[in-house]
Design a protein around this motif. Structure first.
Motif, short mmCIF file in Angstrom:
data_model
loop_
_atom_site.label_atom_id
_atom_site.label_comp_id
_atom_site.label_asym_id
_atom_site.label_seq_id
_atom_site.Cartn_x
_atom_site.Cartn_y
_atom_site.Cartn_z
N ARG A 1 15.12 -45.12 26.49
CA ARG A 1 16.29 -45.58 27.24
C ARG A 1 16.21 -45.16 28.71
O ARG A 1 16.56 -45.93 29.60
N MET A 2 15.74 -43.93 28.95
CA MET A 2 15.59 -43.48 30.33
C MET A 2 14.49 -44.26 31.03
O MET A 2 14.59 -44.54 32.23
N PHE A 3 13.45 -44.63 30.30
CA PHE A 3 12.39 -45.46 30.88
C PHE A 3 12.97 -46.77 31.41
O PHE A 3 12.67 -47.20 32.53
N ASN A 4 13.83 -47.38 30.62
CA ASN A 4 14.47 -48.63 31.03
C ASN A 4 15.35 -48.40 32.26
O ASN A 4 15.37 -49.22 33.20
N THR A 5 16.05 -47.27 32.29
CA THR A 5 16.91 -46.95 33.42
C THR A 5 16.10 -46.76 34.71
O THR A 5 16.48 -47.25 35.77
N ILE A 6 14.98 -46.06 34.61
CA ILE A 6 14.17 -45.75 35.79
C ILE A 6 13.39 -46.96 36.29
O ILE A 6 13.33 -47.21 37.49
N THR A 7 12.80 -47.72 35.37
CA THR A 7 11.90 -48.81 35.77
C THR A 7 12.55 -50.18 35.81
O THR A 7 12.00 -51.11 36.41
N GLY A 8 13.71 -50.31 35.14
CA GLY A 8 14.33 -51.63 35.05
C GLY A 8 13.71 -52.51 33.99
O GLY A 8 14.01 -53.71 33.93
N HIS A 9 12.84 -51.94 33.13
CA HIS A 9 12.16 -52.74 32.11
C HIS A 9 12.08 -51.97 30.79
O HIS A 9 11.87 -50.76 30.77
N ASP A 10 12.24 -52.69 29.71
CA ASP A 10 12.16 -52.11 28.37
C ASP A 10 10.71 -52.17 27.89
O ASP A 10 10.37 -52.91 26.96
N LYS A 11 9.85 -51.38 28.54
CA LYS A 11 8.42 -51.44 28.26
C LYS A 11 7.85 -50.09 27.81
O LYS A 11 6.63 -49.91 27.81
N PHE A 12 8.71 -49.16 27.42
CA PHE A 12 8.22 -47.82 27.08
C PHE A 12 7.17 -47.86 25.97
O PHE A 12 6.08 -47.30 26.11
N ASN A 13 7.48 -48.52 24.87
CA ASN A 13 6.54 -48.54 23.75
C ASN A 13 5.23 -49.24 24.12
O ASN A 13 4.15 -48.85 23.65
N THR A 14 5.32 -50.25 24.96
CA THR A 14 4.12 -50.95 25.40
C THR A 14 3.23 -50.03 26.23
O THR A 14 2.00 -50.00 26.04
N VAL A 15 3.83 -49.27 27.14
CA VAL A 15 3.05 -48.36 27.98
C VAL A 15 2.44 -47.24 27.13
O VAL A 15 1.27 -46.88 27.30
#
Length: 220
Positions: free
Chosen positions: A125-139
């Protein structure tokens, strides 16, 4: 050999091949990438000539950066050009990792020796907040793929910020314990237009060093 007035020799070149990025990180491009004029990036031939010129003067390591360098359709060709340049012995790249899970093996086969992945949090969720994208699992899938690819070096770059991920130091350290990954905590930079953000979010490198020492980490 490139030598500055202080007598320091330079063998390492950072080469930005694009300024385009597809993330909207709060400390870098909070409004996303914007450009109101025609863009004309270095061509593959110009990149080849540039690398050759620097290699002629003693450069042996090349880091390919951006923006997000992997957005270029000829990114793998840039790696091949670097590999084919006499004198270049190490080729690294810095990426946000959004496509790494699909392409890392091809990059390694082309000659990539090292990869730095910019990821500022281990919380989706914080990844989405910081980057603007829901790509945490992909990264994260990309980081695992890189570790399995046989590449020589995998590093993670993280900018700790008080109002966002400032409490995640211990989480990152726990993640590192059983993985051959180098972690680099990078201080938030102050620029002409981010003073308010900087004042609210800056975490000093010295404070991180103190916490690492207190946790038993030792310099090598």
């Amino acid at each position: 050999m490139l030598i500055d007035p202080a007598g320091r020799k330079f063998s390492y070149l950072r080469l930005s091949i694009t300024d385009v990025c597809n993330f909207k990180c709060v400390y870098c491009l909070p409004d996303g990438y914007q450009c109101d004029h025609d863009r004309e990036f270095l061509s593959l031939n110009e990149i080849s000539n540039t690398i050759s010129a620097f290699a002629h003067h003693g450069i042996t390591k090349l880091r390919i950066t951006g923006g997000e360098p992997t957005l270029r359709k000829d990114f793998i060709d840039v790696i091949r050009v670097a590999k084919d340049t006499p004198g270049i012995t190490k080729i690294a790249a810095t990426t946000n990792g959004f496509s790494m899970h699909k392409h890392i093996n091809d990059w390694v086969d082309a000659g990539l020796n090292a990869i730095n992945v910019s990821i500022d949090t281990l919380d989706p969720r914080m990844f989405n907040t910081i980057t603007g994208h829901d790509k945490f699992n992909t990264v994260m899938k990309g980081i695992d793929a890189a570790l399995e690819s046989g590449i020589e070096s995998v590093k993670i770059n993280s900018v700790l910020m008080k109002q966002y991920n400032g409490q995640e130091l211990d989480t990152f350290l726990a993640y590192l314990k059983h993985r051959p990954v180098t972690m680099r905590f990078i201080e938030l930079m102050q620029t002409n237009d981010n003073k308010a953000f900087f004042d609210k979010n800056h975490v000093s490198g010295q404070s991180i060093k103190v916490r690492l020492r207190a946790a038993g980490w030792q310099p090598v």
